[in-house]
Scaffold this motif. Structure first.
Motif, PDB file in Angstrom:
ATOM      1  N   LEU A 166     131.173 -32.556  41.513  1.00 22.09           N
ATOM      2  CA  LEU A 166     131.607 -33.061  42.816  1.00 22.09           C
ATOM      3  C   LEU A 166     131.763 -34.578  42.809  1.00 22.09           C
ATOM      4  O   LEU A 166     132.587 -35.123  43.542  1.00 22.09           O
ATOM      5  CB  LEU A 166     130.630 -32.639  43.913  1.00 22.09           C
ATOM      6  N   LEU A 200     132.464 -35.317  53.033  1.00 22.33           N
ATOM      7  CA  LEU A 200     131.079 -35.729  52.827  1.00 22.33           C
ATOM      8  C   LEU A 200     130.533 -35.308  51.465  1.00 22.33           C
ATOM      9  O   LEU A 200     129.681 -35.997  50.904  1.00 22.33           O
ATOM     10  CB  LEU A 200     130.193 -35.168  53.940  1.00 22.33           C
ATOM     11  N   LYS A 201     130.998 -34.207  50.912  1.00 21.00           N
ATOM     12  CA  LYS A 201     130.471 -33.697  49.643  1.00 21.00           C
ATOM     13  C   LYS A 201     131.165 -34.273  48.415  1.00 21.00           C
ATOM     14  O   LYS A 201     130.574 -34.329  47.336  1.00 21.00           O
ATOM     15  CB  LYS A 201     130.559 -32.176  49.607  1.00 21.00           C
ATOM     16  N   LYS A 254     133.620 -26.184  41.464  1.00 17.14           N
ATOM     17  CA  LYS A 254     132.678 -25.396  40.668  1.00 17.14           C
ATOM     18  C   LYS A 254     133.427 -24.439  39.746  1.00 17.14           C
ATOM     19  O   LYS A 254     133.115 -24.337  38.563  1.00 17.14           O
ATOM     20  CB  LYS A 254     131.737 -24.618  41.589  1.00 17.14           C
ATOM     21  N   PRO A 293     133.243 -31.632  56.152  1.00 15.63           N
ATOM     22  CA  PRO A 293     132.294 -31.193  55.110  1.00 15.63           C
ATOM     23  C   PRO A 293     132.747 -31.533  53.691  1.00 15.63           C
ATOM     24  O   PRO A 293     131.946 -31.996  52.871  1.00 15.63           O
ATOM     25  CB  PRO A 293     132.204 -29.678  55.317  1.00 15.63           C
ATOM     26  N   MET A 294     134.022 -31.363  53.385  1.00 18.47           N
ATOM     27  CA  MET A 294     134.477 -31.670  52.026  1.00 18.47           C
ATOM     28  C   MET A 294     134.519 -33.177  51.798  1.00 18.47           C
ATOM     29  O   MET A 294     134.231 -33.649  50.695  1.00 18.47           O
ATOM     30  CB  MET A 294     135.829 -31.030  51.724  1.00 18.47           C
TER      31      MET A 294
END
Length: 66
Positions: free
Chosen positions: A8, A25-26, A2, A22-23
């Motif tokens: 992303l 998956l994003k 960002k 988490p990263m």
């Protein structure tokens, strides 16, 4: 991403452990190292053929960036 103004969808995230999930998956492409935790590898879009010690990050750069 960002702060850099990058979508992303254009990000590659590389990891091997639960804290990386988490990263992975994003990101547009989530990558797990060959020697990563099984549930991380299952969630990733790509699993390296090499471990981090075997230069798995270089594999990702060669395959997806260069």
């Amino acid at each position: 991403a960002k702060e850099a103004g990058v979508e992303l969808a254009d990000v590659i995230a590389i990891g091997d452990s639960d804290n990386d999930l988490p990263m992975i998956l994003k990101a547009g492409l989530g990558v797990a190292m060959k020697n990563g935790e099984e549930h991380v590898k299952a969630a990733a879009g790509y699993v390296t053929e090499r471990t981090a010690e075997e230069h798995g990050v270089a594999e990702v750069i060669e395959k997806f960036i260069l």
